[in-house]
Scaffold this motif. Sequence first.
Motif, PDB file in Angstrom:
ATOM      1  N   LEU A   1       0.992  -1.227  -0.171  1.00  0.00           N
ATOM      2  CA  LEU A   1       0.020   0.051  -0.023  1.00  0.00           C
ATOM      3  C   LEU A   1       0.824   1.260   0.099  1.00  0.00           C
ATOM      4  O   LEU A   1       0.585   2.154  -0.522  1.00  0.00           O
TER       5      LEU A   1
ATOM      6  N   SER B   1       2.233   1.689  -3.299  1.00  0.00           N
ATOM      7  CA  SER B   1       1.143   2.361  -4.124  1.00  0.00           C
ATOM      8  C   SER B   1       0.864   3.847  -4.043  1.00  0.00           C
ATOM      9  O   SER B   1       0.750   4.485  -5.154  1.00  0.00           O
ATOM     10  N   ASN B   2       0.995   4.232  -2.632  1.00  0.00           N
ATOM     11  CA  ASN B   2       0.916   5.722  -2.493  1.00  0.00           C
ATOM     12  C   ASN B   2       1.835   6.754  -2.897  1.00  0.00           C
ATOM     13  O   ASN B   2       1.833   7.587  -3.586  1.00  0.00           O
TER      14      ASN B   2
ATOM     15  N   GLY C   1     -12.118   4.014   5.466  1.00  0.00           N
ATOM     16  CA  GLY C   1     -11.205   3.950   4.270  1.00  0.00           C
ATOM     17  C   GLY C   1     -11.379   4.988   3.073  1.00  0.00           C
ATOM     18  O   GLY C   1     -12.636   5.031   2.960  1.00  0.00           O
TER      19      GLY C   1
ATOM     20  N   PHE D   1     -10.417   6.291  -0.774  1.00  0.00           N
ATOM     21  CA  PHE D   1      -9.664   5.830  -1.890  1.00  0.00           C
ATOM     22  C   PHE D   1      -9.807   7.012  -3.177  1.00  0.00           C
ATOM     23  O   PHE D   1     -10.908   7.507  -3.317  1.00  0.00           O
TER      24      PHE D   1
ATOM     25  N   GLY E   1      -9.281  -3.444   3.485  1.00  0.00           N
ATOM     26  CA  GLY E   1      -8.404  -4.426   2.647  1.00  0.00           C
ATOM     27  C   GLY E   1      -9.204  -4.903   1.414  1.00  0.00           C
ATOM     28  O   GLY E   1      -8.782  -5.209   0.353  1.00  0.00           O
TER      29      GLY E   1
ATOM     30  N   MET F   1      -9.159  -2.654  -1.308  1.00  0.00           N
ATOM     31  CA  MET F   1      -8.033  -2.934  -2.028  1.00  0.00           C
ATOM     32  C   MET F   1      -7.745  -4.099  -2.744  1.00  0.00           C
ATOM     33  O   MET F   1      -7.215  -3.922  -4.029  1.00  0.00           O
ATOM     34  N   LYS F   2      -8.186  -5.152  -2.502  1.00  0.00           N
ATOM     35  CA  LYS F   2      -8.421  -6.342  -3.153  1.00  0.00           C
ATOM     36  C   LYS F   2      -9.137  -6.197  -4.550  1.00  0.00           C
ATOM     37  O   LYS F   2      -8.766  -6.536  -5.579  1.00  0.00           O
TER      38      LYS F   2
ATOM     39  N   GLU G   1      -7.270  -4.012  -6.950  1.00  0.00           N
ATOM     40  CA  GLU G   1      -6.218  -5.096  -7.647  1.00  0.00           C
ATOM     41  C   GLU G   1      -6.822  -5.654  -8.713  1.00  0.00           C
ATOM     42  O   GLU G   1      -6.258  -6.060  -9.800  1.00  0.00           O
TER      43      GLU G   1
ATOM     44  N   GLU H   1      -5.335   1.414 -10.225  1.00  0.00           N
ATOM     45  CA  GLU H   1      -4.382   1.717  -9.185  1.00  0.00           C
ATOM     46  C   GLU H   1      -4.807   3.110  -8.452  1.00  0.00           C
ATOM     47  O   GLU H   1      -4.783   4.040  -9.204  1.00  0.00           O
TER      48      GLU H   1
ATOM     49  N   ALA I   1      -4.530   5.965  -1.256  1.00  0.00           N
ATOM     50  CA  ALA I   1      -5.397   4.937  -0.238  1.00  0.00           C
ATOM     51  C   ALA I   1      -5.228   5.127   1.130  1.00  0.00           C
ATOM     52  O   ALA I   1      -3.972   4.692   1.458  1.00  0.00           O
ATOM     53  N   GLU I   2      -5.898   5.594   2.116  1.00  0.00           N
ATOM     54  CA  GLU I   2      -5.570   5.438   3.408  1.00  0.00           C
ATOM     55  C   GLU I   2      -6.633   5.415   4.320  1.00  0.00           C
ATOM     56  O   GLU I   2      -7.834   5.627   3.894  1.00  0.00           O
TER      57      GLU I   2
END
Length: 247
Positions: free
Chosen positions: A51, A54-55, A137, A139, A180, A183-184, A187, A192, A196-197
């Motif tokens: 992660l 990615s950021n 979360g 994004f 999570g 994020m999955k 993906e 992308e 994301a945090e």
Amino acid sequence: MSGHNKWSTIKRKKGALDAKRSKIFSRIIKEITVAVKEGGPDPDGNPRLRLAISNAKGASMPKENITRAINKGSDKDAANYTEITYEGYAPNGVAIYLECTTDNQQRTISNIRSYFNKFGGSLGTNGSLTFLFDRKGVFNIPKGSINLDEFEMEVIDAGAEDIQVEDDMITVTTAMEDFGAMMKKLEELGIEPENAELQRLPKNTVKVDNEAAKKVLRLIDLFEDDDDITNVFHNLELTDELMEEME
């Protein structure tokens, strides 16, 4: 949908206006270092590192900087960071929530206390303001050629609570527990995110006059300029009028 997303969108705008590239890179490098120390240097087996990388890419961090940060985290002599939070009130009852990553807790709390005192605020006890924020979360995804109708169906299945589209950016908000899974899902979709945090979004905001708000924002800027402080959350209402004055 819910009001926090307007706050989130405004915060993203303000962040884009105020962001200091070196500060962003410093924060990401620290996150990569902590992730490597926690779970090793292989991103395939370390979701936190994956992660963070990615950021880093989303922030256009050069590849060599990312590699250097991973190597730094692998160095047994590198600084050991502690993650800690602090809470307090700015003037006019505006709540401030700080996330810190530091190798010197005494320095960090001393600085934070001095910032609050300088602006007439006060540092509170840990946990005293947690109830004012929801951990979510968030994004931020470049819209690009994404088919919005199909995208919405996919991310709702993955736990999206809210989807906002503004200009060329899509913002998806989830419960902390679904971070999570989202994020999955992204993906799987080959998408992308730019960033994301987990963020602490205020349940309610505090509205003050513009002059008072500017004073609070100066305090927030001070926090954001401190290298030990990685994230600053607050419940100040950022009105359109205030944002226009800031521009």
